[in-house]
Design a protein around this motif. Structure first.
Motif, mmCIF file in Angstrom:
data_model
loop_
_atom_site.group_PDB
_atom_site.id
_atom_site.type_symbol
_atom_site.label_atom_id
_atom_site.label_comp_id
_atom_site.label_asym_id
_atom_site.label_seq_id
_atom_site.Cartn_x
_atom_site.Cartn_y
_atom_site.Cartn_z
ATOM 1 N N ARG A 6 9.256 13.488 -6.444
ATOM 2 C CA ARG A 6 8.564 12.219 -6.711
ATOM 3 C C ARG A 6 7.928 11.680 -5.448
ATOM 4 O O ARG A 6 6.783 11.229 -5.463
ATOM 5 C CB ARG A 6 9.550 11.191 -7.268
ATOM 6 C CG ARG A 6 9.638 11.153 -8.755
ATOM 7 C CD ARG A 6 10.322 9.890 -9.261
ATOM 8 N NE ARG A 6 11.532 9.527 -8.541
ATOM 9 C CZ ARG A 6 12.736 10.037 -8.776
ATOM 10 N NH1 ARG A 6 12.900 10.932 -9.709
ATOM 11 N NH2 ARG A 6 13.777 9.635 -8.083
ATOM 12 N N LEU A 18 -4.894 11.378 -1.619
ATOM 13 C CA LEU A 18 -6.106 11.562 -2.399
ATOM 14 C C LEU A 18 -6.880 10.256 -2.546
ATOM 15 O O LEU A 18 -8.104 10.261 -2.629
ATOM 16 C CB LEU A 18 -5.789 12.123 -3.785
ATOM 17 C CG LEU A 18 -5.244 13.555 -3.805
ATOM 18 C CD1 LEU A 18 -4.841 13.941 -5.229
ATOM 19 C CD2 LEU A 18 -6.276 14.550 -3.257
ATOM 20 N N ALA A 19 -6.165 9.132 -2.589
ATOM 21 C CA ALA A 19 -6.805 7.838 -2.753
ATOM 22 C C ALA A 19 -7.451 7.355 -1.461
ATOM 23 O O ALA A 19 -8.340 6.513 -1.483
ATOM 24 C CB ALA A 19 -5.790 6.804 -3.240
ATOM 25 N N GLN A 75 6.986 13.334 -2.812
ATOM 26 C CA GLN A 75 5.856 14.187 -2.452
ATOM 27 C C GLN A 75 4.640 13.871 -3.320
ATOM 28 O O GLN A 75 3.522 13.812 -2.826
ATOM 29 C CB GLN A 75 6.221 15.672 -2.593
ATOM 30 C CG GLN A 75 5.098 16.617 -2.231
ATOM 31 C CD GLN A 75 4.662 16.491 -0.790
ATOM 32 O OE1 GLN A 75 5.475 16.247 0.109
ATOM 33 N NE2 GLN A 75 3.386 16.597 -0.548
ATOM 34 N N ALA A 76 4.868 13.631 -4.599
ATOM 35 C CA ALA A 76 3.760 13.304 -5.510
ATOM 36 C C ALA A 76 3.114 11.978 -5.102
ATOM 37 O O ALA A 76 1.885 11.859 -5.128
ATOM 38 C CB ALA A 76 4.263 13.235 -6.945
ATOM 39 N N VAL A 77 3.925 11.013 -4.706
ATOM 40 C CA VAL A 77 3.387 9.719 -4.265
ATOM 41 C C VAL A 77 2.559 9.905 -3.005
ATOM 42 O O VAL A 77 1.451 9.370 -2.889
ATOM 43 C CB VAL A 77 4.525 8.697 -4.047
ATOM 44 C CG1 VAL A 77 4.034 7.458 -3.311
ATOM 45 C CG2 VAL A 77 5.160 8.324 -5.373
ATOM 46 N N ARG A 78 3.074 10.676 -2.054
ATOM 47 C CA ARG A 78 2.318 10.921 -0.798
ATOM 48 C C ARG A 78 0.999 11.630 -1.097
ATOM 49 O O ARG A 78 -0.027 11.310 -0.516
ATOM 50 C CB ARG A 78 3.159 11.720 0.186
ATOM 51 C CG ARG A 78 4.234 10.893 0.874
ATOM 52 C CD ARG A 78 4.822 11.615 2.081
ATOM 53 N NE ARG A 78 5.512 12.837 1.740
ATOM 54 C CZ ARG A 78 6.798 12.924 1.378
ATOM 55 N NH1 ARG A 78 7.520 11.826 1.310
ATOM 56 N NH2 ARG A 78 7.351 14.064 1.110
ATOM 57 N N THR A 79 1.046 12.589 -1.999
ATOM 58 C CA THR A 79 -0.170 13.316 -2.364
ATOM 59 C C THR A 79 -1.177 12.381 -3.011
ATOM 60 O O THR A 79 -2.363 12.398 -2.676
ATOM 61 C CB THR A 79 0.169 14.492 -3.317
ATOM 62 O OG1 THR A 79 1.063 15.367 -2.634
ATOM 63 C CG2 THR A 79 -1.079 15.235 -3.731
ATOM 64 N N ASP A 80 -0.695 11.550 -3.932
ATOM 65 C CA ASP A 80 -1.584 10.582 -4.605
ATOM 66 C C ASP A 80 -2.184 9.605 -3.599
ATOM 67 O O ASP A 80 -3.358 9.269 -3.683
ATOM 68 C CB ASP A 80 -0.840 9.817 -5.696
ATOM 69 C CG ASP A 80 -0.536 10.666 -6.912
ATOM 70 O OD1 ASP A 80 -1.107 11.778 -7.034
ATOM 71 O OD2 ASP A 80 0.286 10.237 -7.750
ATOM 72 N N GLN A 81 -1.383 9.164 -2.649
ATOM 73 C CA GLN A 81 -1.873 8.231 -1.632
ATOM 74 C C GLN A 81 -2.911 8.904 -0.736
ATOM 75 O O GLN A 81 -3.892 8.303 -0.349
ATOM 76 C CB GLN A 81 -0.723 7.673 -0.799
ATOM 77 C CG GLN A 81 0.162 6.716 -1.565
ATOM 78 C CD GLN A 81 1.401 6.315 -0.795
ATOM 79 O OE1 GLN A 81 1.787 6.948 0.189
ATOM 80 N NE2 GLN A 81 2.060 5.262 -1.258
#
Length: 81
Positions: free
Chosen positions: A69, A79-80, A71-77
Motif C-alpha cells: 500500500r 505520477l501526480a 509503495q502504491a501511494v508513493r507511486t501515485d504521488q
C-alpha cells in the motif's frame, strides 16, 4: 499460494484471538471447537501447519500488504507530480 484478502485475514485473526480468550477463560466443548476451527482456518489461509507458524505468517503477510500500500501511494504521488 493465493494471498488472502487483508480484511479476511484480519477477521480470522480477530476470531482466533476471541476464541483463544473465551477458551482460556472458560474451557468448554464449544470453545474448544471454535478454537480448533479458527486455528485450522488460519493455517489454511497462511499455508502453514501450526498455529505459531500461522501467526508468524499472518504478521508477515500483513506487513507485506502494508508495504505494498505504501509503495502504491508513493507511486501515485510520483505520477501526480
Amino acid at each position: 499460494m493465493l494471498l488472502p484478502a487483508e480484511k479476511d485475514l484480519r477477521a480470522v485473526l480477530a476470531r482466533s484471538a476471541e476464541a483463544r480468550f473465551r477458551h482460556d477463560l472458560e474451557p468448554t466443548g464449544r470453545s474448544s471447537r471454535e478454537l480448533e476451527d479458527t486455528s485450522y482456518t488460519l493455517c489454511v489461509m497462511t499455508g502453514t501447519q501450526s498455529v505459531d507458524e500461522a501467526l508468524s505468517a499472518a504478521d508477515a503477510l500483513l506487513e507485506q500488504l502494508r508495504a505494498g500500500r505504501e509503495q502504491a501511494v508513493r507511486t501515485d504521488q510520483g505520477l501526480a507530480a
